[in-house]
Design an enzyme around this catalytic site. Structure first.
Site, short mmCIF file in Angstrom:
data_model
loop_
_atom_site.label_atom_id
_atom_site.label_comp_id
_atom_site.label_asym_id
_atom_site.label_seq_id
_atom_site.Cartn_x
_atom_site.Cartn_y
_atom_site.Cartn_z
N GLY A 1 -8.46 47.93 11.26
CA GLY A 1 -8.10 49.21 10.64
C GLY A 1 -6.58 49.29 10.46
O GLY A 1 -6.09 49.71 9.41
N ASN B 1 -18.88 43.87 11.72
CA ASN B 1 -19.49 42.55 11.75
C ASN B 1 -20.99 42.70 12.05
O ASN B 1 -21.44 43.72 12.54
CB ASN B 1 -18.82 41.72 12.87
CG ASN B 1 -19.00 40.25 12.65
OD1 ASN B 1 -19.45 39.80 11.59
ND2 ASN B 1 -18.66 39.45 13.65
N ALA C 1 -7.19 39.56 13.34
CA ALA C 1 -6.11 40.42 13.82
C ALA C 1 -6.40 40.81 15.25
O ALA C 1 -7.55 40.86 15.67
CB ALA C 1 -6.02 41.67 12.94
N LYS D 1 -23.12 35.01 7.80
CA LYS D 1 -22.13 35.15 8.89
C LYS D 1 -22.84 35.44 10.20
O LYS D 1 -22.47 34.90 11.26
CB LYS D 1 -21.14 36.26 8.52
CG LYS D 1 -20.10 36.57 9.57
CD LYS D 1 -18.69 36.26 9.08
CE LYS D 1 -17.64 36.28 10.18
NZ LYS D 1 -17.43 37.61 10.75
N SER E 1 -7.65 46.82 15.45
CA SER E 1 -7.03 45.63 14.86
C SER E 1 -7.16 45.63 13.34
O SER E 1 -6.16 45.65 12.61
CB SER E 1 -7.68 44.37 15.43
OG SER E 1 -7.65 44.41 16.82
N ASN F 1 -22.61 33.27 13.56
CA ASN F 1 -22.22 33.89 14.83
C ASN F 1 -23.30 33.69 15.90
O ASN F 1 -22.98 33.50 17.08
CB ASN F 1 -21.96 35.40 14.65
CG ASN F 1 -20.64 35.69 13.94
OD1 ASN F 1 -20.47 36.72 13.32
ND2 ASN F 1 -19.70 34.77 14.01
N ASN G 1 -14.71 27.05 20.59
CA ASN G 1 -15.75 26.67 19.62
C ASN G 1 -15.96 25.16 19.61
O ASN G 1 -17.10 24.68 19.53
CB ASN G 1 -15.36 27.16 18.23
CG ASN G 1 -15.41 28.68 18.14
OD1 ASN G 1 -15.85 29.35 19.08
ND2 ASN G 1 -14.95 29.23 17.03
N ARG H 1 -4.62 60.90 21.57
CA ARG H 1 -4.31 59.70 20.78
C ARG H 1 -3.29 60.02 19.69
O ARG H 1 -2.40 59.26 19.39
CB ARG H 1 -5.59 59.13 20.11
CG ARG H 1 -6.57 58.50 21.06
CD ARG H 1 -6.09 57.17 21.58
NE ARG H 1 -6.02 56.12 20.56
CZ ARG H 1 -5.36 54.98 20.71
NH1 ARG H 1 -4.68 54.75 21.82
NH2 ARG H 1 -5.36 54.07 19.76
P1 NAD Z 1 -10.96 47.25 17.52
O1 NAD Z 1 -11.67 47.51 18.81
O2 NAD Z 1 -9.62 46.58 17.57
O3 NAD Z 1 -10.75 48.62 16.74
C1 NAD Z 1 -11.73 49.61 16.66
C2 NAD Z 1 -11.02 50.95 16.77
O4 NAD Z 1 -11.95 51.97 16.47
C3 NAD Z 1 -10.47 51.23 18.17
O5 NAD Z 1 -9.11 51.59 18.07
C4 NAD Z 1 -11.30 52.42 18.64
O6 NAD Z 1 -10.60 53.30 19.50
C5 NAD Z 1 -11.62 53.07 17.30
N1 NAD Z 1 -12.74 54.02 17.37
C6 NAD Z 1 -13.98 53.83 17.85
N2 NAD Z 1 -14.69 54.97 17.76
C7 NAD Z 1 -13.87 55.89 17.21
C8 NAD Z 1 -14.00 57.27 16.87
N3 NAD Z 1 -15.14 57.94 17.11
N4 NAD Z 1 -12.95 57.91 16.32
C9 NAD Z 1 -11.78 57.27 16.10
N5 NAD Z 1 -11.58 55.96 16.39
C10 NAD Z 1 -12.62 55.29 16.94
O7 NAD Z 1 -11.96 46.45 16.59
P2 NAD Z 1 -11.64 45.38 15.45
O8 NAD Z 1 -11.31 44.08 16.09
O9 NAD Z 1 -10.69 45.97 14.48
O10 NAD Z 1 -13.08 45.21 14.81
C11 NAD Z 1 -13.65 46.14 13.91
C12 NAD Z 1 -14.86 45.45 13.27
O11 NAD Z 1 -14.37 44.37 12.48
C13 NAD Z 1 -15.82 44.82 14.30
O12 NAD Z 1 -17.14 44.94 13.87
C14 NAD Z 1 -15.40 43.37 14.34
O13 NAD Z 1 -16.44 42.48 14.70
C15 NAD Z 1 -15.00 43.15 12.88
N6 NAD Z 1 -14.05 42.04 12.69
C16 NAD Z 1 -12.89 41.99 13.42
C17 NAD Z 1 -12.00 40.95 13.20
C18 NAD Z 1 -10.70 40.86 13.97
O14 NAD Z 1 -9.99 39.84 13.82
N7 NAD Z 1 -10.31 41.83 14.75
C19 NAD Z 1 -12.29 39.97 12.24
C20 NAD Z 1 -13.47 40.06 11.50
C21 NAD Z 1 -14.34 41.11 11.74
O1 KPL Z 2 -16.73 34.55 13.26
C1 KPL Z 2 -16.61 33.88 14.23
C2 KPL Z 2 -16.38 34.61 15.51
O2 KPL Z 2 -15.75 34.09 16.42
O3 KPL Z 2 -16.85 35.76 15.58
C3 KPL Z 2 -16.75 32.39 14.11
C4 KPL Z 2 -15.40 31.76 13.81
C5 KPL Z 2 -17.69 32.08 12.95
C6 KPL Z 2 -17.37 31.73 15.24
O4 KPL Z 2 -16.56 31.69 16.31
#
Ligand code: NAD
Ligand code: KPL
Length: 303
Positions: free
Chosen positions: A12, A103, A129, A182, A10, A186, A200, A35
């Site tokens: 990335g 995160n 995302a 954060k 998401s 969380n 929430n 992939r």
């Molecule tokens: P995601 O699961 O959508 O994407 C992670 C990607 O990494 C997957 O496509 C997976 O296949 C790939 N991956 C894992 N190991 C791999 C490897 N060895 N080689 C190649 N690709 C590999 O995760 P995300 O939602 O994008 O979250 C990423 C981080 O961002 C997390 O820590 C999440 O908590 C944080 N985050 C996400 C959001 C959000 O809205 N999605 C918001 C804030 C923070």
């Molecule tokens: O970051 C969050 C999450 O869902 O991971 C908030 C919005 C702080 C708590 O739900």
């Protein structure tokens, strides 16, 4: 300089599409040949923003490609960070810069400790995302990205590239405070939404539980040398609960969809830090036990 992106999920994909759209050279690093072929068949990454879909034919490669990497966005989950970086470690140029988008806390140090010759920037993101399908991403929530380096307060020279790509960001000399804050939010919100199976906003019905956790989290932050992250924590938690009342927390979404959670880097990290500091946090510990039991009952990983 080329932006290599490891983890085309998401966040990335969201970063890759915006950087490519602004004319920056971007290369996705995909896990394996299967992939890569699936990606090539899809014809690129599709970003869906305000209901409008646009595809970007971003170049992609395997981890074992032989070109050096100077700038890497690591965009996998916290539990995959170390193993993902290991697949490209030999390609990292000395002095290369990595942006760690994970995160929680713990994964950043796991990665940084293995890369003494590179610079690791920690990122705290409030953007939202999700992936409706492979190689498609929906930009679901405007937010902000704070970037910082706990061992060097000097910002990198390329932040204007994020500006150009429309990626909301700010250099943060106190990135650890942000990440701790954060993490505390969380810990106070996400596990309870899982255990009560609610949005929430449902936590408004459980004020005492939330308040007790905030007291212990406040003590923990103080003990860990993060007093600024503890300031008005309870008020901030209540504000976030109200502001995001209609949302399901990220942990609730993970559990509901049968996905592994990042528990070890959130509540698990907090409980381990309390133990290291010999701080008694019975409510956080009880919360962790209840959450682990809940995950176990559903056959989900406990780490
Ligand atoms: P995601 O699961 O959508 O994407 C992670 C990607 O990494 C997957 O496509 C997976 O296949 C790939 N991956 C894992 N190991 C791999 C490897 N060895 N080689 C190649 N690709 C590999 O995760 P995300 O939602 O994008 O979250 C990423 C981080 O961002 C997390 O820590 C999440 O908590 C944080 N985050 C996400 C959001 C959000 O809205 N999605 C918001 C804030 C923070
Ligand atoms: O970051 C969050 C999450 O869902 O991971 C908030 C919005 C702080 C708590 O739900």
């Amino acid at each position: 300089m080329t932006w290599h992106i490891l983890g085309a999920g998401s966040l990335g994909s969201l970063w890759a599409a915006r950087l490519a759209r602004a004319g920056m050279p971007v290369r996705l690093i995909l896990r394996n040949r299967q992939r890569l072929e699936a990606y090539q068949q899809a014809g690129g990454l599709t970003l869906i923003e305000s209901g409008q879909a646009q595809q970007y034919a971003i170049a992609a490669e395997l981890p074992q490609a032989d070109t050096p990497i100077h700038r890497l966005l690591l965009a996998c989950k916290a539990y995959d960070a170390q193993s993902a970086v290991a697949t490209i470690a030999e390609r990292l140029a000395p002095g290369a810069e990595l942006l760690l988008l994970q995160n929680g806390l713990g994964s950043q140090d796991e990665v940084a400790q293995r890369l003494p010759k590179q610079r690791c920037l920690f990122v705290s993101s409030t953007e939202g995302a999700f992936r409706p399908a492979d190689f498609q991403v929906v930009f679901a929530g405007n937010g902000h990205n704070w970037l910082g380096d706990p061992s060097d307060a000097q910002p990198p020279t390329w932040l204007h590239e994020l500006q150009r790509a429309g990626i909301a960001h700010q250099w943060s000399p106190d990135i650890l405070t942000r990440l701790w804050r954060k993490l505390a939010l969380n810990c106070a919100i996400n596990p309870l939404t899982v255990l009560h199976d609610c949005r929430n906003g449902g936590l408004i019905e459980h004020p005492a539980e939330v308040a007790t956790l905030c007291i212990e989290l406040d003590e923990l932050l103080q003990r860990c040398g993060q007093p600024a992250a503890a300031e008005n924590l309870h008020e901030e938690v209540q504000r976030v609960i109200s502001a995001t009342a209609a949302n399901y927390s990220s942990m609730h979404q993970d559990v509901a969809q049968g996905r592994r959670t990042e528990i070890s880097y959130l509540l698990g990290y907090a409980c381990a830090a309390a133990q290291r500091h010999q701080l008694h946090v019975p409510h956080l510990q009880h919360l962790q036990q209840r959450l682990l039991r809940h995950l176990d009952d559903r056959g989900l990983p406990l780490n």
